[in-house]
Design a protein around this motif. Structure first.
Motif, PDB file in Angstrom:
ATOM      1  N   ASP A  92       4.410  -5.110   4.321  1.00 45.27           N
ATOM      2  CA  ASP A  92       5.179  -4.391   5.334  1.00 45.27           C
ATOM      3  C   ASP A  92       4.323  -3.472   6.197  1.00 45.27           C
ATOM      4  O   ASP A  92       4.850  -2.710   7.024  1.00 45.27           O
ATOM      5  N   GLY A  93       3.032  -3.524   6.015  1.00 46.30           N
ATOM      6  CA  GLY A  93       2.121  -2.784   6.876  1.00 46.30           C
ATOM      7  C   GLY A  93       2.016  -1.296   6.620  1.00 46.30           C
ATOM      8  O   GLY A  93       1.403  -0.564   7.395  1.00 46.30           O
ATOM      9  N   ARG A  94       2.610  -0.816   5.529  1.00 46.92           N
ATOM     10  CA  ARG A  94       2.566   0.613   5.270  1.00 46.92           C
ATOM     11  C   ARG A  94       1.165   1.042   4.847  1.00 46.92           C
ATOM     12  O   ARG A  94       0.559   0.429   3.978  1.00 46.92           O
ATOM     13  N   ILE A  95       0.700   2.112   5.464  1.00 49.04           N
ATOM     14  CA  ILE A  95      -0.549   2.749   5.073  1.00 49.04           C
ATOM     15  C   ILE A  95      -0.263   4.235   4.859  1.00 49.04           C
ATOM     16  O   ILE A  95       0.393   4.864   5.688  1.00 49.04           O
ATOM     17  N   TYR A  96      -0.765   4.745   3.765  1.00 44.94           N
ATOM     18  CA  TYR A  96      -0.533   6.156   3.420  1.00 44.94           C
ATOM     19  C   TYR A  96      -1.866   6.858   3.204  1.00 44.94           C
ATOM     20  O   TYR A  96      -2.785   6.281   2.591  1.00 44.94           O
ATOM     21  N   TYR A  97      -1.952   8.072   3.718  1.00 43.14           N
ATOM     22  CA  TYR A  97      -3.072   8.967   3.426  1.00 43.14           C
ATOM     23  C   TYR A  97      -2.507  10.334   3.090  1.00 43.14           C
ATOM     24  O   TYR A  97      -1.607  10.837   3.784  1.00 43.14           O
ATOM     25  N   ALA A  98      -3.040  10.947   2.068  1.00 40.04           N
ATOM     26  CA  ALA A  98      -2.718  12.333   1.795  1.00 40.04           C
ATOM     27  C   ALA A  98      -3.221  13.202   2.952  1.00 40.04           C
ATOM     28  O   ALA A  98      -4.248  12.887   3.575  1.00 40.04           O
ATOM     29  N   ASP A  99      -2.512  14.274   3.243  1.00 32.69           N
ATOM     30  CA  ASP A  99      -2.908  15.149   4.348  1.00 32.69           C
ATOM     31  C   ASP A  99      -4.347  15.645   4.183  1.00 32.69           C
ATOM     32  O   ASP A  99      -5.070  15.812   5.164  1.00 32.69           O
ATOM     33  N   SER A 100      -4.748  15.860   2.951  1.00 40.18           N
ATOM     34  CA  SER A 100      -6.068  16.428   2.690  1.00 40.18           C
ATOM     35  C   SER A 100      -7.216  15.477   3.026  1.00 40.18           C
ATOM     36  O   SER A 100      -8.361  15.921   3.128  1.00 40.18           O
ATOM     37  N   VAL A 101      -6.925  14.187   3.201  1.00 35.94           N
ATOM     38  CA  VAL A 101      -8.000  13.228   3.466  1.00 35.94           C
ATOM     39  C   VAL A 101      -7.855  12.527   4.812  1.00 35.94           C
ATOM     40  O   VAL A 101      -8.728  11.749   5.199  1.00 35.94           O
ATOM     41  N   LYS A 102      -6.772  12.793   5.532  1.00 34.15           N
ATOM     42  CA  LYS A 102      -6.563  12.140   6.826  1.00 34.15           C
ATOM     43  C   LYS A 102      -7.722  12.431   7.769  1.00 34.15           C
ATOM     44  O   LYS A 102      -8.172  13.558   7.894  1.00 34.15           O
ATOM     45  N   GLY A 103      -8.188  11.383   8.418  1.00 33.95           N
ATOM     46  CA  GLY A 103      -9.299  11.522   9.341  1.00 33.95           C
ATOM     47  C   GLY A 103     -10.659  11.437   8.677  1.00 33.95           C
ATOM     48  O   GLY A 103     -11.683  11.332   9.368  1.00 33.95           O
ATOM     49  N   ARG A 104     -10.703  11.473   7.335  1.00 36.84           N
ATOM     50  CA  ARG A 104     -11.984  11.395   6.611  1.00 36.84           C
ATOM     51  C   ARG A 104     -12.083  10.146   5.751  1.00 36.84           C
ATOM     52  O   ARG A 104     -13.173   9.602   5.581  1.00 36.84           O
ATOM     53  N   PHE A 105     -10.979   9.703   5.186  1.00 37.41           N
ATOM     54  CA  PHE A 105     -10.970   8.546   4.294  1.00 37.41           C
ATOM     55  C   PHE A 105     -10.300   7.368   5.003  1.00 37.41           C
ATOM     56  O   PHE A 105      -9.353   7.545   5.784  1.00 37.41           O
TER      57      PHE A 105
END
Length: 124
Positions: free
Chosen positions: A55-68
């Motif tokens: 379903d195309g869902r991608i999740y990132y924790a706020d603490s790693v967004k933009g870095r991981f």
């Protein structure tokens, strides 16, 4: 038998990068939610990132967004976690997890398959 095996952890200086790998067998990663969690000493296991191809869902924790960045190689049935601009707060054991029809992707309780973990230490 389903197995997920992590590799790629190590010691890195602040600001550095690491790429973790999660090799899966006994399942096809495109049919599952594949996730990365981490657990630091004395803390609860927390969701870092996940993707669900169906379903195309991608999740990132706020603490790693933009870095991981999470990615995959279907030919190798392997999921990766590229970690850039690492901080001491990223120090933890990182785990790969897999689950089918996962709704709450950041909840470790709902994943039936886990790897043994790989240590990531960010220190000068």
């Amino acid at each position: 038998e389903v197995q997920v095996v992590e590799s790629g952890g190590g010691l890195v200086q602040p600001g550095g990068s690491l790429r973790l790998s999660c090799a899966a067998s006994g399942l096809i990663i495109d049919a599952y939610t594949m996730a990365w969690f981490r657990q630091a000493p004395g803390k609860e296991r927390e969701g870092v990132s996940s993707f669900t191809r169906s379903d195309g869902r991608i999740y990132y924790a706020d603490s790693v967004k933009g870095r991981f960045t999470i990615s995959s190689d279907n030919a190798k049935n392997t999921v990766y976690l590229q970690m850039n601009t690492l901080e001491p707060g990223d120090t933890a054991v990182y785990y790969c997890a897999a689950g089918y029809f996962i709704a709450k992707v950041s909840d470790p309780q709902v994943y039936p398959y886990w790897g043994q973990g790989t240590q990531v230490t960010v220190s000068a």
